[in-house]
Every structure is written in C-alpha cells, then in structure tokens.
Design an enzyme around this catalytic site. Structure first.
Site, PDB file in Angstrom:
ATOM      1  N   LEU A   1       0.819  -1.219   0.000  1.00 43.05           N
ATOM      2  CA  LEU A   1       0.000   0.000   0.000  1.00 43.05           C
ATOM      3  C   LEU A   1       0.849   1.262   0.000  1.00 43.05           C
ATOM      4  CD1 LEU A   1      -2.760  -1.024   2.577  1.00 43.05           C
ATOM      5  CD2 LEU A   1      -2.884  -1.070   0.070  1.00 43.05           C
TER       6      LEU A   1
ATOM      7  N   GLY B   1       7.686   4.088   3.197  1.00 42.66           N
ATOM      8  CA  GLY B   1       8.362   5.297   3.649  1.00 42.66           C
ATOM      9  C   GLY B   1       9.766   4.961   4.105  1.00 42.66           C
TER      10      GLY B   1
ATOM     11  N   MET C   1      10.868   4.617   7.125  1.00 44.02           N
ATOM     12  CA  MET C   1      10.941   3.753   8.302  1.00 44.02           C
ATOM     13  C   MET C   1      10.226   2.418   8.135  1.00 44.02           C
ATOM     14  SD  MET C   1      10.483   6.596  11.343  1.00 44.02           S
ATOM     15  CE  MET C   1      10.128   5.342  12.551  1.00 44.02           C
TER      16      MET C   1
ATOM     17  N   VAL D   1       3.872  -0.549   4.322  1.00 48.30           N
ATOM     18  CA  VAL D   1       2.555  -0.982   4.779  1.00 48.30           C
ATOM     19  C   VAL D   1       1.911  -1.826   3.688  1.00 48.30           C
ATOM     20  CG1 VAL D   1       0.271  -0.239   5.559  1.00 48.30           C
ATOM     21  CG2 VAL D   1       2.296   1.090   6.207  1.00 48.30           C
TER      22      VAL D   1
ATOM     23  N   GLU E   1      -5.917  -1.826  11.807  1.00 43.33           N
ATOM     24  CA  GLU E   1      -7.137  -1.847  10.997  1.00 43.33           C
ATOM     25  C   GLU E   1      -6.789  -1.360   9.593  1.00 43.33           C
ATOM     26  OE1 GLU E   1     -10.262   1.088  11.781  1.00 43.33           O
ATOM     27  OE2 GLU E   1      -8.879   2.116  13.127  1.00 43.33           O
TER      28      GLU E   1
ATOM     29  N   ASP F   1       3.990  14.514  14.862  1.00 41.69           N
ATOM     30  CA  ASP F   1       4.074  14.450  13.400  1.00 41.69           C
ATOM     31  C   ASP F   1       2.671  14.577  12.817  1.00 41.69           C
ATOM     32  OD1 ASP F   1       5.191  14.326  10.891  1.00 41.69           O
ATOM     33  OD2 ASP F   1       5.414  12.141  10.887  1.00 41.69           O
TER      34      ASP F   1
ATOM     35  N   ASN G   1      -0.438  12.172   7.722  1.00 45.77           N
ATOM     36  CA  ASN G   1      -0.830  11.259   8.792  1.00 45.77           C
ATOM     37  C   ASN G   1      -2.291  11.398   9.185  1.00 45.77           C
ATOM     38  OD1 ASN G   1       1.585   9.864   9.071  1.00 45.77           O
ATOM     39  ND2 ASN G   1       2.474  11.465  10.328  1.00 45.77           N
TER      40      ASN G   1
ATOM     41  N   ASP H   1      -0.267   6.960  12.762  1.00 47.41           N
ATOM     42  CA  ASP H   1       1.183   6.977  12.971  1.00 47.41           C
ATOM     43  C   ASP H   1       1.629   7.668  14.252  1.00 47.41           C
ATOM     44  OD1 ASP H   1       3.853   6.589  12.697  1.00 47.41           O
ATOM     45  OD2 ASP H   1       4.027   7.539  10.733  1.00 47.41           O
TER      46      ASP H   1
END
Length: 199
Positions: A16, A19, A21, A24, A89, A133, A138, A157
């Site tokens: 999906l 990034g 870090m 997903v 989720e 952040d 986000n 996040d």
C-alpha cells in the site's frame, strides 16, 4: 514479500505504501478471516534497537488510546525471519494531503474534518501524549458510517509520539517528522515539545 505469511497468520497481499521507516501492506488475517494492514519495519532498521522500541511504543500507545478518529492497532510481533511488524485496521480511503491537492474544500467539509482531527488529537493530549508528526500525510479520510455522512477522519502513525515523562527516542540535536508541519521548537530540537506543537 507478496504472498508471504507472517506469524502463520497474516498473508501479505498488496503493497500500500513505503516510507523511510516502514512499508505498509494489505494483508489477510487467516485466523479471523478479515483484511488488515501490516506495517513492517524497513529492512535496514530491523537491527536497530531504537526502532524496535519505537515500534513497540507505537503499538502500546495505539492500543491504550482507542477512539473513532484514531487508527486501531491490533498486534505487534516478530516474524520467523526476525522482522518486526504491526497489525492495524485496514483503512479504505485517501490521505488528507491527496484531498487537499484536488483543490479548495467547501467550508462544511473543512469544518467536519477539522472537528474530527481535533477530537482524535484531544484524546492524545488528555492522555498526555504529543503526536509530534501531525500532518496531512498522517490523516486518512475513510468512508463515513452510515454511508453518506461524509468522510470519517483517522489520525495515523504514533511512531514518534511522546508520552509525558517517557524517555525520548530521538537523538539530541536531531528531529523526526514532516518538516512543513513542524512547530519551531520541534525544528530546533528543543526538549520542550508539548501539545502546543500539535496545535
């Protein structure tokens, strides 16, 4: 990665997003027969204890702070290949940044989104947690319930969120987050970053 099953339970079906870090994936929970999102720590960070701690912290904060405008985290685990991952989720919709890029919002839409974002952030602040952040990247807009009610906001996040009195997981003189959305004290890497930085 696609097709792999983590922990004999979560089958990775689709990337999906990725990034610096983490990546997903849309995944299938084979035990509960539902779709979920799986966030896997980036390969080059898998051996870094600091990032392990951030992952654990994100899971614990998310599990503790349940609210309709905060993303729900179900699990944090270690795969058989020693990869750290979070199970959350699965959200269907678009990011606030993508919505804003399409053009101006009608006032009613803007106010609805703003109220929902502040509702989620209020829960964080009431628990003495600073997101650190909070940016359009986000915030996710998902289909409202009942249908036709307009988009529902999910604040995502908590990877660099900080609870009051918790140990800071950033190096002195460094900062993490989305530069364009940061408060000046966060850019200066000040130790005094509180709820006002999110506002």
């Amino acid at each position: 990665m696609i097709g792999r099953v983590l922990g004999d339970r979560y089958r990775l079906d689709e990337l999906l997003g990725r990034g610096g870090m983490a990546a997903v994936y849309r995944a299938r929970d084979l035990r509960l027969e539902r779709d979920v999102a799986v966030k896997i720590l980036a390969e080059d960070l898998q051996a870094d204890p600091l990032y392990h701690e951030r992952f654990e912290k994100e899971a614990k904060l998310s599990a503790r702070l349940r609210h309709p405008n905060l993303v729900e985290v179900f699990d944090v685990a270690l795969s058989g290949e020693d990869e750290r991952y979070l199970v959350m989720e699965l959200l269907e919709g678009e990011g606030l940044g993508a919505r804003a890029a399409r053009g101006p919002m009608p006032l009613a839409e803007f106010l609805s989104l703003a109220v929902q974002i502040t509702a989620g952030v209020r829960v964080l602040h009431a628990a003495h947690v600073v997101h650190r952040d909070l940016s359009a990247n986000n915030v996710m807009l998902v289909a409202g319930e009942p249908p036709g009610d307009g988009p529902r906001v999910k604040v995502l996040d908590l990877g660099i969120a900080k609870a009051r009195d918790a140990k800071t997981l950033t190096e002195p003189g460094s900062f993490l987050g989305t530069l364009e959305s940061m408060a000046p004290e966060q850019i200066r890497a000040s130790n005094i970053v509180d709820a006002r930085a999110d506002v």
